[in-house]
Scaffold this active site. Structure first.
Site: not given
Length: 297
Positions: A275, A232
């Site tokens: 994750r 991200k």
């Protein structure tokens, strides 16, 4: 807090399976979309999706998170029929080729998609909108499966404008409690709820730093936590601010080392599920963490 502490003794159940979350689990990301920020279009053919799933399982993933709708900032909503066409054949094929032991999570906000995926063998509902769509909480209660409730404000098209907090730790905590109470009142079992603090959603750089540094405060909710920060933008901002000029942070894959470090920091603070796009790298880090935890103080 010592880096090497046991995780809380959580368990969640789906059908006749139980997932022991007192040990860390790696959730491998399988995007079956043409427009994901990191790997859009790479695995949206069924055979490629199955092959990538098999690779992640061999590398140490115990959960595969399958998503048919990008939720990156400013992403547009995908029609239910299209999302279903992307996700359901992949779930069916993975169950056929990878067996029943692997846990399949569906990254969707659509009750229709979740129902169809469940019919093909999906185990977990991972919803960035925390079951806010019409009928979602009711279906989660009916299916009686683990659900991941993520903290987010607004929609991907509006969330960046809502990244305004007086106290991000307190407000994320309070807003998660409110959502948990609401879905439990509809019939979702609290024992099957997994929380997600929502890194990358309605938070700026400073919010991410503060939330990551105080992630352990969310343990007071008494629920297992999934941590998802893989590739991200926050990681690119960290690398840029650190002066890591050798890293081209415009390429999401080049953020994997920073994401792995963040994953270990999340484990230190009680996260049960990490994750990630890079299962092999995360598995090596988790293996070290697990071995050294034997000698925790």
């Amino acid at each position: 807090m010592s880096l090497f502490q046991s995780l809380p003794n959580y368990q969640v159940s789906s059908r006749d399976k139980t997932l022991d979350l007192s040990q860390p689990h790696i959730m491998g990301i399988l995007n079956v979309t043409p427009d994901s920020f990191s790997d859009g279009g790479q695995f949206n053919a069924v055979d490629k999706a199955v092959a990538h799933c098999q690779q992640m399982i061999s590398e140490g993933a115990t959960i595969i998170d399958i998503g048919g709708e990008s939720t990156r900032p400013n992403a547009q909503t995908v029609a239910t029929d299209e999302e279903m066409q992307r996700v359901v054949p992949v779930v069916r094929a993975i169950r056929q080729h990878c067996g029943e032991s692997i846990w399949l999570s569906i990254d969707t906000s659509s009750p229709e998609v979740m129902q169809a995926a469940f019919n093909e063998g999906a185990d977990i509902w991972n919803d960035v909108r925390a079951l806010k769509r019409t009928g979602a909480a009711e279906l989660a209660a009916k299916l009686d499966i683990p659900v991941m409730l993520m903290h987010m404000r607004g929609e991907p098209t509006t969330m960046n404008n809502l990244a305004q907090y007086n106290d991000v730790i307190d407000e994320v905590h309070t807003e998660l409690i409110d959502r948990i109470n609401e879905v439990v009142s509809i019939g979702v079992k609290q024992s099957n709820i997994i929380i997600d603090p929502g890194f990358g959603f309605a938070k700026n750089y400073e919010h991410h730093c503060e939330l990551l540094s105080q992630l352990s405060s969310l343990q007071t909710l008494g629920l297992p936590m999934m941590f998802g920060i893989s590739r991200k933008r926050f990681l690119a901002e960290v690398l840029t601010k650190s002066g890591a000029e050798a890293v081209s942070t415009t390429q999401a894959v080049e953020r994997d080392s920073a994401g792995t470090a963040a994953g270990l920091f999340a484990l230190q603070q009680g996260a049960s599920i990490i994750r990630t796009h890079n299962v092999a790298m995360m598995q090596q880090a988790v293996a070290l963490w697990s071995q050294l935890s034997v000698y925790r103080c």
